[in-house]
Design an enzyme around this catalytic site. Structure first.
Site, mmCIF file in Angstrom:
data_model
loop_
_atom_site.group_PDB
_atom_site.id
_atom_site.type_symbol
_atom_site.label_atom_id
_atom_site.label_comp_id
_atom_site.label_asym_id
_atom_site.label_seq_id
_atom_site.Cartn_x
_atom_site.Cartn_y
_atom_site.Cartn_z
ATOM 1 C CG HIS A 261 -5.542 -2.172 -9.462
ATOM 2 N ND1 HIS A 261 -5.317 -1.364 -8.361
ATOM 3 C CD2 HIS A 261 -6.688 -1.710 -10.034
ATOM 4 C CE1 HIS A 261 -6.276 -0.459 -8.284
ATOM 5 N NE2 HIS A 261 -7.116 -0.646 -9.286
ATOM 6 C CG MET B 222 -1.990 -1.111 1.174
ATOM 7 S SD MET B 222 -2.976 -1.115 -0.349
ATOM 8 C CE MET B 222 -4.020 0.315 -0.049
ATOM 9 N NE ARG B 223 6.333 3.190 2.164
ATOM 10 C CZ ARG B 223 6.284 4.415 2.676
ATOM 11 N NH1 ARG B 223 5.363 4.711 3.583
ATOM 12 N NH2 ARG B 223 7.143 5.332 2.295
ATOM 13 C CG ASN C 199 0.451 -3.763 -8.235
ATOM 14 O OD1 ASN C 199 0.413 -4.308 -7.120
ATOM 15 N ND2 ASN C 199 -0.389 -2.796 -8.563
HETATM 16 C C1 GRF Z 1 -5.780 -7.326 -3.319
HETATM 17 O O1 GRF Z 1 -7.114 -7.118 -3.703
HETATM 18 C C2 GRF Z 1 -4.826 -6.720 -4.317
HETATM 19 O O2 GRF Z 1 -5.281 -6.775 -5.618
HETATM 20 C C3 GRF Z 1 -4.776 -5.280 -3.874
HETATM 21 O O3 GRF Z 1 -4.811 -5.337 -2.463
HETATM 22 C C4 GRF Z 1 -5.440 -6.541 -2.044
HETATM 23 C C5 GRF Z 1 -4.451 -7.263 -1.201
HETATM 24 O O4 GRF Z 1 -4.975 -8.445 -0.639
HETATM 25 N N1 GRF Z 1 -3.629 -4.617 -4.436
HETATM 26 P P1 GRF Z 1 -3.976 -9.524 -0.049
HETATM 27 O O5 GRF Z 1 -3.095 -8.803 0.971
HETATM 28 O O6 GRF Z 1 -3.194 -10.117 -1.166
HETATM 29 O O7 GRF Z 1 -4.865 -10.538 0.637
#
Ligand code: GRF
Length: 214
Positions: free
Chosen positions: A110, A91-92, A108
């Site tokens: 998404h 999340m950074r 990544n």
């Molecule tokens: C997932 O939905 C991913 O696509 C997004 O953040 C969420 C992370 O979930 N970037 P996790 O930590 O993999 O369970």
């Protein structure tokens, strides 16, 4: 020698677990060299340990320059010999310097069909827009957030009565399927980044339905 993969996490770690399971099963041709979290209490850290994977926590104190934090992350990755990186719910926002250094080796996932709904709360954005189909995207990371060349996507229906949690859960199931597939395809050289284009197999790859394309 197997390629060494690093995974950056912030939270739950379910995509990380999907990647670790497929490395263990041998379908992703890599070994997990290091999991890096910027949060000590992220459940992902414990889950990685239970797989016997080395973990490190590099906290990001409030106000730290992204580049300064990323340099610490980079040092840890280099010390572990990491060549490829998967962001798994990280999340950074990464500094341009870090992204440029690893470009073509940094992936990544998404939870939307990019380029629709980049950024935060993509499932909420999809519901608000009233789309009937959403999904998830695996892409190479470039300096612009959620805008890199697309490697794989999977679609799911948006159903009447969906709320954010239900839609997110339906998408997450597909994330766990396509993130390992896309990672394996990139690491095996089956698809690769050339300039800003993903060159890959001319035939759909391992697609059990028409919903995934690599
Ligand atoms: C997932 O939905 C991913 O696509 C997004 O953040 C969420 C992370 O979930 N970037 P996790 O930590 O993999 O369970």
């Amino acid at each position: 020698m197997k390629a060494k993969l690093g995974i950056l996490v912030s939270g739950r770690g379910s995509n990380m677990v999907a990647l670790l399971a497929e490395m263990r099963a041998g379908t992703i041709p890599a070994e997990p060299a290091l999991v890096v979290s910027h949060r000590a209490n992220a459940p992902a850290v414990e889950r990685a340990r239970s797989f016997g994977v080395p973990t490190t926590v590099i906290e990001a104190p409030k106000g730290i320059e992204p580049e300064a934090h990323d340099r610490q992350v980079e040092q840890a990755l280099e010390a572990a010999g990491v060549q490829w990186i998967c962001l798994a719910g990280y999340m950074r926002i990464l500094s341009n310097r870090f992204v440029t250094k690893y470009q073509g080796r940094l992936l990544n996932i998404h939870p939307s069909l990019l380029p629709a709904f980049p950024g935060l709360h993509p499932q909420r954005q999809a519901l608000a827009a009233g789309v009937r189909i959403s999904g998830c995207t695996v892409h190479f990371v470039v300096p612009a957030v959620d805008q890199g060349p697309i490697i794989a996507q999977a679609a799911v229906p948006v159903l009447t009565g969906d709320d954010e949690a239900r839609l997110a859960a339906r998408i997450l199931e597909q994330e766990h399927r396509i993130y390992p597939l896309a990672t394996a395809a990139v690491l095996s050289g089956e698809v690769r980044l050339v300039g800003d284009r993903v060159l890959g197999p001319t035939e759909p790859h391992a697609a059990p339905s028409s919903l995934v394309a690599l």
